[in-house]
Write a protein that holds these residues in place. Structure first.
Motif, PDB file in Angstrom:
ATOM      1  N   VAL A   1     -64.108  43.373 120.489  1.00  0.00           N
ATOM      2  CA  VAL A   1     -63.508  42.158 120.018  1.00  0.00           C
ATOM      3  C   VAL A   1     -62.456  41.805 120.740  1.00  0.00           C
ATOM      4  O   VAL A   1     -61.639  42.427 120.920  1.00  0.00           O
TER       5      VAL A   1
ATOM      6  N   SER B   1     -65.764  35.492 109.973  1.00  0.00           N
ATOM      7  CA  SER B   1     -65.401  36.968 109.912  1.00  0.00           C
ATOM      8  C   SER B   1     -65.784  37.806 108.953  1.00  0.00           C
ATOM      9  O   SER B   1     -66.101  38.978 108.981  1.00  0.00           O
TER      10      SER B   1
ATOM     11  N   ILE C   1     -59.565  38.725 121.298  1.00  0.00           N
ATOM     12  CA  ILE C   1     -58.496  37.891 120.784  1.00  0.00           C
ATOM     13  C   ILE C   1     -57.669  37.280 121.829  1.00  0.00           C
ATOM     14  O   ILE C   1     -56.775  38.029 122.056  1.00  0.00           O
TER      15      ILE C   1
ATOM     16  N   TYR D   1     -63.296  36.245 119.058  1.00  0.00           N
ATOM     17  CA  TYR D   1     -62.520  35.695 118.030  1.00  0.00           C
ATOM     18  C   TYR D   1     -61.973  34.217 118.248  1.00  0.00           C
ATOM     19  O   TYR D   1     -61.197  34.190 118.877  1.00  0.00           O
TER      20      TYR D   1
ATOM     21  N   VAL E   1     -67.138  34.339 116.636  1.00  0.00           N
ATOM     22  CA  VAL E   1     -66.401  34.803 115.199  1.00  0.00           C
ATOM     23  C   VAL E   1     -65.171  33.767 115.040  1.00  0.00           C
ATOM     24  O   VAL E   1     -64.441  33.746 115.700  1.00  0.00           O
ATOM     25  N   ASP E   2     -65.507  33.272 113.921  1.00  0.00           N
ATOM     26  CA  ASP E   2     -64.151  32.316 113.512  1.00  0.00           C
ATOM     27  C   ASP E   2     -63.808  32.868 112.073  1.00  0.00           C
ATOM     28  O   ASP E   2     -64.263  33.758 111.678  1.00  0.00           O
ATOM     29  N   GLY E   3     -62.423  32.446 111.616  1.00  0.00           N
ATOM     30  CA  GLY E   3     -62.024  33.078 110.293  1.00  0.00           C
ATOM     31  C   GLY E   3     -62.712  32.561 109.149  1.00  0.00           C
ATOM     32  O   GLY E   3     -63.418  31.595 109.168  1.00  0.00           O
TER      33      GLY E   3
ATOM     34  N   ILE F   1     -61.970  42.456 111.180  1.00  0.00           N
ATOM     35  CA  ILE F   1     -62.091  42.816 112.722  1.00  0.00           C
ATOM     36  C   ILE F   1     -62.344  44.199 112.705  1.00  0.00           C
ATOM     37  O   ILE F   1     -63.257  44.575 113.364  1.00  0.00           O
TER      38      ILE F   1
ATOM     39  N   VAL G   1     -67.651  40.321 120.775  1.00  0.00           N
ATOM     40  CA  VAL G   1     -67.218  39.317 119.472  1.00  0.00           C
ATOM     41  C   VAL G   1     -65.935  38.628 120.481  1.00  0.00           C
ATOM     42  O   VAL G   1     -65.022  39.288 120.712  1.00  0.00           O
TER      43      VAL G   1
ATOM     44  N   GLU H   1     -58.185  38.999 108.377  1.00  0.00           N
ATOM     45  CA  GLU H   1     -58.720  38.822 109.455  1.00  0.00           C
ATOM     46  C   GLU H   1     -58.577  40.151 110.223  1.00  0.00           C
ATOM     47  O   GLU H   1     -59.889  40.882 110.790  1.00  0.00           O
TER      48      GLU H   1
END
Length: 291
Positions: free
Chosen positions: A166, A152, A168, A83, A107-109, A188, A81, A184
């Motif tokens: 994941v 998410s 970020i 983010y 993945v977005d918020g 996650i 993923v 978030e």
């Protein structure tokens, strides 16, 4: 490996991400996902040299993708993923790298946790999961059907709890500025497999800088604060790296991190000074789920 692929991959030879010699303390690799051939996977060095990244090459010296992904222990058979992929700089690395036997997921918020300047901006955000696979396919040459995108809080049941990594990249200040870090990080943690890892790259404030300089509004956060935040939401620090450090960055710019390349918010004013510094000083952190 967990089988959540959209299509069956063909067999051949596995190419793992390189180990990073910059660890402060050597962390164990996650459990082996089982023997598997990887003929359809493109070696990371080949991905990084691809013409699809021609406009990205200049930033490799600051973002160090080979070493960073090695430190994050990203392997081509992983479900990964990314983010908040933004303009796709790392998408153009990750999606081709895992396209053969892994799975790339953007993945977005959670849109419901965000505010928007107008109805059009909100509509754009809500339609992002449907639009992004086609956009990323155009960036990377990877078939859009092999690219997944979700908010998410809306991961399909077969993916939640089965994500290997994941990642970020330079987004933690945005989550804090938007008061969304708590929700978030919970999301996650829910998507991560029990033996999964979270990799974080974030603009770094000096450890002794006052809160006003390191609260995220200028893009910078103190490393200890980020570690404490993750700990508060059920994560344990595995390792840290200085691979994305830049000692020339004092991290105290009045205009924030955007003073430096690539944004250069002041245009030609003192441009030579800022380009000589380069991109920001960055922490590189690796987390796992805490027991």
């Amino acid at each position: 490996m967990r089988s959540i692929m959209l299509a069956t991959a063909a067999a051949a030879f596995a190419i793992a991400a390189p180990a990073n010699a910059d660890h402060h303390a050597s962390g164990d690799h996650p459990a082996d996902h089982g023997a598997k051939d990887h003929a359809m996977n493109m070696p990371l060095m080949e991905v990084l040299a691809s013409e699809t990244r021609a406009e990205d090459f200049g930033r490799d010296q600051y973002r160090n993708p080979m070493e960073t992904l090695g430190f994050f222990q990203v392997e081509p058979q992983h479900t990964v993923v990314e983010y908040g992929p933004g303009g796709g700089w790392y998408t153009r690395v990750l999606a081709p790298y895992v396209a053969g036997t892994g799975q790339y997921i953007a993945v977005d918020g959670d849109t419901d946790q965000r505010s928007f300047r107008d109805a059009e901006a909100e509509a754009q955000s809500r339609s992002w999961p449907q639009r992004f696979p086609g956009i990323a396919a155009g960036w990377t040459g990877v078939d859009a059907e092999k690219i997944m995108a979700f908010e998410s809080d809306e991961l399909p049941e077969g993916i939640a709890g089965n994500v290997d990594r994941v990642l970020i990249f330079r987004s933690m200040h945005g989550l804090l500025n938007g008061n969304r870090a708590d929700s978030e990080l919970r999301n996650i943690r829910a998507m991560l497999a029990d033996d999964g890892l979270v990799g974080v790259v974030q603009h770094r404030a000096k450890a002794d800088q006052p809160y006003e300089m390191a609260m995220g509004t200028r893009g910078y956060l103190r490393q200890d604060d980020v570690i404490a935040l993750f700990k508060a939401f059920g994560f344990e620090l595995v390792d840290t790296s200085e691979v994305n450090a830049n000692a020339a960055d004092p991290a105290d710019w009045e205009g924030g991190v955007w003073t430096l390349p690539p944004v250069l918010r002041y245009g030609d004013q003192d441009r030579a000074k800022y380009t000589a510094v380069g991109e920001s000083d960055r922490m590189t952190l690796l987390f796992k789920k805490a027991d």
